[in-house]
Design a protein around this motif. Structure first.
Motif, PDB file in Angstrom:
ATOM      1  N   GLU A   1       0.847  -1.172   0.000  1.00 14.28           N
ATOM      2  CA  GLU A   1       0.000   0.000   0.000  1.00 14.28           C
ATOM      3  C   GLU A   1       0.893   1.236   0.000  1.00 14.28           C
ATOM      4  O   GLU A   1       1.924   1.271   0.669  1.00 14.28           O
ATOM      5  N   LEU A   2       0.499   2.239  -0.767  1.00 15.11           N
ATOM      6  CA  LEU A   2       1.230   3.499  -0.825  1.00 15.11           C
ATOM      7  C   LEU A   2       0.447   4.557  -0.068  1.00 15.11           C
ATOM      8  O   LEU A   2      -0.695   4.860  -0.412  1.00 15.11           O
ATOM      9  N   LEU A   3       1.066   5.114   0.971  1.00 18.87           N
ATOM     10  CA  LEU A   3       0.471   6.201   1.738  1.00 18.87           C
ATOM     11  C   LEU A   3       1.106   7.501   1.278  1.00 18.87           C
ATOM     12  O   LEU A   3       2.326   7.649   1.304  1.00 18.87           O
ATOM     13  N   ILE A   4       0.282   8.427   0.828  1.00 21.11           N
ATOM     14  CA  ILE A   4       0.733   9.782   0.514  1.00 21.11           C
ATOM     15  C   ILE A   4       0.282  10.666   1.669  1.00 21.11           C
ATOM     16  O   ILE A   4      -0.902  10.694   2.008  1.00 21.11           O
ATOM     17  N   GLN A   5       1.239  11.346   2.291  1.00 24.65           N
ATOM     18  CA  GLN A   5       0.938  12.286   3.367  1.00 24.65           C
ATOM     19  C   GLN A   5       1.549  13.633   3.003  1.00 24.65           C
ATOM     20  O   GLN A   5       2.759  13.750   2.894  1.00 24.65           O
ATOM     21  N   LEU A   6       0.691  14.622   2.760  1.00 26.18           N
ATOM     22  CA  LEU A   6       1.166  15.960   2.447  1.00 26.18           C
ATOM     23  C   LEU A   6       1.220  16.796   3.724  1.00 26.18           C
ATOM     24  O   LEU A   6       0.476  16.553   4.675  1.00 26.18           O
ATOM     25  N   ASN A   7       2.095  17.781   3.716  1.00 26.93           N
ATOM     26  CA  ASN A   7       2.190  18.771   4.776  1.00 26.93           C
ATOM     27  C   ASN A   7       1.890  20.114   4.145  1.00 26.93           C
ATOM     28  O   ASN A   7       2.457  20.450   3.114  1.00 26.93           O
ATOM     29  N   GLY A   8       1.005  20.860   4.754  1.00 28.20           N
ATOM     30  CA  GLY A   8       0.601  22.159   4.240  1.00 28.20           C
ATOM     31  C   GLY A   8      -0.735  22.520   4.855  1.00 28.20           C
ATOM     32  O   GLY A   8      -1.175  21.901   5.824  1.00 28.20           O
ATOM     33  N   VAL A   9      -1.372  23.506   4.292  1.00 29.88           N
ATOM     34  CA  VAL A   9      -2.659  23.951   4.815  1.00 29.88           C
ATOM     35  C   VAL A   9      -3.763  23.069   4.235  1.00 29.88           C
ATOM     36  O   VAL A   9      -3.908  22.960   3.018  1.00 29.88           O
ATOM     37  N   ASN A  10      -4.509  22.439   5.134  1.00 26.09           N
ATOM     38  CA  ASN A  10      -5.622  21.618   4.661  1.00 26.09           C
ATOM     39  C   ASN A  10      -6.864  22.476   4.494  1.00 26.09           C
ATOM     40  O   ASN A  10      -6.923  23.609   4.945  1.00 26.09           O
TER      41      ASN A  10
END
Length: 171
Positions: free
Chosen positions: A56-65
Motif C-alpha cells: 500500500e502506498l500512503l501519501i501524506q502531504l504537509n501544508g494547509v488543509n
C-alpha cells in the motif's frame, strides 16, 4: 480487610506477567515529496507491506488543509522526474484536501507487472501530485519526488527539470 491488599497484589502480579500481544512490525520505505510549485506543500510517500502481502502506498502531504472537500490527483510514474513523457505506472487514490492524505493499493501497473515490496524499494520511478485532474490546473504540480533507484535527495531536486506528464493513462 487484610485479604484485600493481598488479593490486589496477586491480581497485579498475574496481570503483569501476561504476555503482551506483539503487533507485527510493518515493513515500510519512505521517500520525500518536495514542493514543486507556488503552493506551500511537501510530503512523504511511504510504501508499506501489509500482513496479507499487499503493498500500500500512503501519501501524506504537509501544508494547509481545507475545510471543503477537494481532491488532488496523483500518479506513480516510470522513470525519474526529469524524463519527458514519463509513462504513468499507476493512478493513485485522490489525496483529500481535508486530511492531506491518501492510500493506494499497488496492484498491476500499466506495463502489466505487479511489483512486490522489494521491487518497489528499487523501482525506477517518481510520484507527482497535481492540483487538479484536468484543465489548466492539471499543469500545476504541488509536490513531486523520485523514488526507488532514483536520486531522492533535495540537493539534486530541480523544479526546472521536472517534466509535465500526459493526462492519458495507458490502457
Amino acid at each position: 480487610m487484610k485479604k484485600i491488599p493481598f488479593i490486589s497484589v496477586l491480581v497485579l502480579a498475574f496481570t503483569g506477567c501476561q504476555p503482551e500481544e506483539n503487533s507485527p512490525e510493518i515493513q515500510s520505505v519512505s521517500y520525500p515529496l518536495y514542493q514543486t510549485g507556488e503552493y506551500a506543500f511537501d510530503g512523504t510517500a511511504t510504501f508499506e507491506l501489509r500482513e496479507d502481502a499487499v503493498v500500500e502506498l500512503l501519501i501524506q502531504l504537509n501544508g494547509v488543509n481545507s475545510m471543503d472537500p477537494y481532491f488532488y490527483t496523483g500518479h506513480l510514474h516510470f522513470g525519474s522526474l526529469d524524463e519527458e513523457d514519463a509513462t504513468i505506472a499507476q493512478l493513485l487514490s485522490p489525496i483529500d484536501s481535508r486530511t492531506l492524505q491518501s492510500r493506494t493499493v499497488i496492484g498491476k501497473l500499466s506495463n502489466g507487472n505487479e511489483p512486490d515490496f522489494e521491487t518497489l524499494k528499487n523501482f525506477d520511478g517518481h510520484i507527482k501530485i497535481h492540483l487538479a485532474d484536468q484543465g489548466p490546473d492539471y499543469d500545476i504540480i504541488l509536490v513531486s519526488g523520485n523514488i526507488g533507484s532514483n536520486d531522492t535527495s533535495l540537493q539534486n531536486f530541480n523544479t526546472n527539470k521536472i517534466a509535465l506528464c500526459s493526462p492519458n493513462y495507458p490502457e
